[in-house]
Design a protein around this motif. Structure first.
Motif, PDB file in Angstrom:
ATOM      1  N   ARG A 137      -2.923   6.262   5.361  1.00 38.70           N
ATOM      2  CA  ARG A 137      -3.333   7.538   5.350  1.00 38.70           C
ATOM      3  C   ARG A 137      -2.231   8.758   5.476  1.00 38.70           C
ATOM      4  O   ARG A 137      -2.558  10.037   5.231  1.00 38.70           O
ATOM      5  N   GLY A 171       0.915  -1.238   0.075  1.00 42.93           N
ATOM      6  CA  GLY A 171       0.054  -0.069   0.027  1.00 42.93           C
ATOM      7  C   GLY A 171       0.967   1.199  -0.068  1.00 42.93           C
ATOM      8  O   GLY A 171       0.368   2.164  -0.608  1.00 42.93           O
ATOM      9  N   LEU A 181      -9.546  -3.259   2.178  1.00 39.66           N
ATOM     10  CA  LEU A 181      -8.767  -3.708   3.237  1.00 39.66           C
ATOM     11  C   LEU A 181      -9.549  -4.023   4.372  1.00 39.66           C
ATOM     12  O   LEU A 181     -10.575  -3.754   5.019  1.00 39.66           O
ATOM     13  N   ILE A 197     -10.080   4.051   0.197  1.00 36.16           N
ATOM     14  CA  ILE A 197      -9.638   3.000   1.014  1.00 36.16           C
ATOM     15  C   ILE A 197     -10.968   2.567   1.422  1.00 36.16           C
ATOM     16  O   ILE A 197     -11.703   3.178   1.981  1.00 36.16           O
ATOM     17  N   CYS A 245      -4.644   1.035   7.563  1.00 37.62           N
ATOM     18  CA  CYS A 245      -5.344   2.056   7.077  1.00 37.62           C
ATOM     19  C   CYS A 245      -4.639   3.533   7.596  1.00 37.62           C
ATOM     20  O   CYS A 245      -4.533   4.453   7.015  1.00 37.62           O
ATOM     21  N   ALA A 299     -10.497   5.753   6.413  1.00 38.77           N
ATOM     22  CA  ALA A 299     -11.170   4.915   5.405  1.00 38.77           C
ATOM     23  C   ALA A 299     -12.504   5.885   4.848  1.00 38.77           C
ATOM     24  O   ALA A 299     -13.072   6.524   5.340  1.00 38.77           O
ATOM     25  N   ILE A 333      -7.975   0.721  -2.452  1.00 37.88           N
ATOM     26  CA  ILE A 333      -7.401  -0.349  -1.566  1.00 37.88           C
ATOM     27  C   ILE A 333      -8.688  -0.858  -0.808  1.00 37.88           C
ATOM     28  O   ILE A 333      -9.293  -0.336  -0.498  1.00 37.88           O
TER      29      ILE A 333
END
Length: 231
Positions: free
Chosen positions: A68, A41, A51, A75, A64, A95, A49
């Motif tokens: 980020r 990632g 996840l 995401i 995550c 997210a 992505i």
């Protein structure tokens, strides 16, 4: 061709997701644990992505958070527990959306398409006027093309939704938006969640850009109405 990373330790589920996405023309890689998922990632040139929350090695939450810090691509988190949904909504993990198991593969593909299309619209800076590419207001500098924010020359790291929310408000200074309006404009009408998400993200933004969160200099609360960006 858009590239997608699936981080999922259940092989059957990961391969099913991959097959459906490949049929729709996406280039897909799979990582079977959190450690590999984080590495790919951070280093891979992915457009989105998918996840899973529960992963061996490093949890999906931590993956995550770390992604980020440097990446702003969509995401989509996958979970089977309501408690995880509450965490995704409330902790500002970065997210963009979540989907709960079991789900139909066609639903996953539809979510992927929607987030990729929305992300392309948001980063389509070449279609925007130059005046909108950069916002400068009292020490706050927003570079839309690079998707970076600086406060008095110090870079402020924001999640995707924090950036989009701040940018939208800054483009409309002195305009009061209700929580419902902000949720519709930034998250979209089809997004899961509710207007309370806006409250959480406003709080996170204030913690990052306001010197005194009790006396906001940038994002004001207009009681009974919503929020306003001060010019």
């Amino acid at each position: 061709m858009k590239r997608i990373l699936i981080v999922e330790d259940e092989t059957v589920i990961a391969e099913l997701e991959r097959d459906y996405l490949q049929v729709d023309g996406y280039d897909v890689d799979i990582a079977a644990d959190g450690t590999q998922g984080l590495e790919l990632g951070l280093t891979g040139d992915y457009d989105l992505i998918i996840l899973d929350v529960m992963l061996p090695g490093i949890s999906g939450f931590e993956v995550c958070r770390k992604i980020r810090e440097t990446r702003h691509i969509p995401i989509l988190m996958v979970t089977a527990k309501k408690e995880d949904i509450d965490m995704i909504r409330g902790l500002g993990l970065g997210a963009d959306d979540y989907i709960t198991k079991p789900f139909k593969p066609v639903e996953l593909v539809a979510r992927v398409k929607a987030h990729l299309a929305r992300y392309e619209r948001l980063v389509g800076a070449k279609e925007s006027k130059q005046s909108k590419d950069e916002v400068r207001i009292r020490g706050l500098y927003i570079d839309y093309t690079a998707r970076r924010v600086y406060l008095h020359d110090q870079e402020i790291v924001l999640t995707t939704k924090e950036f989009e929310l701040l940018y939208f408000l800054a483009l409309h200074p002195n305009h009061v938006f209700s929580k419902d309006q902000l949720f519709e404009r930034v998250w979209g009408m089809d997004a899961l969640g509710d207007a309370q998400t806006v409250t959480v993200h406003i709080r996170k933004l204030r913690e990052k850009i306001e010197t005194d969160t009790a006396n906001a200099q940038y994002i004001e609360t207009v009681w009974g109405a919503g929020y306003r960006f001060r010019l």
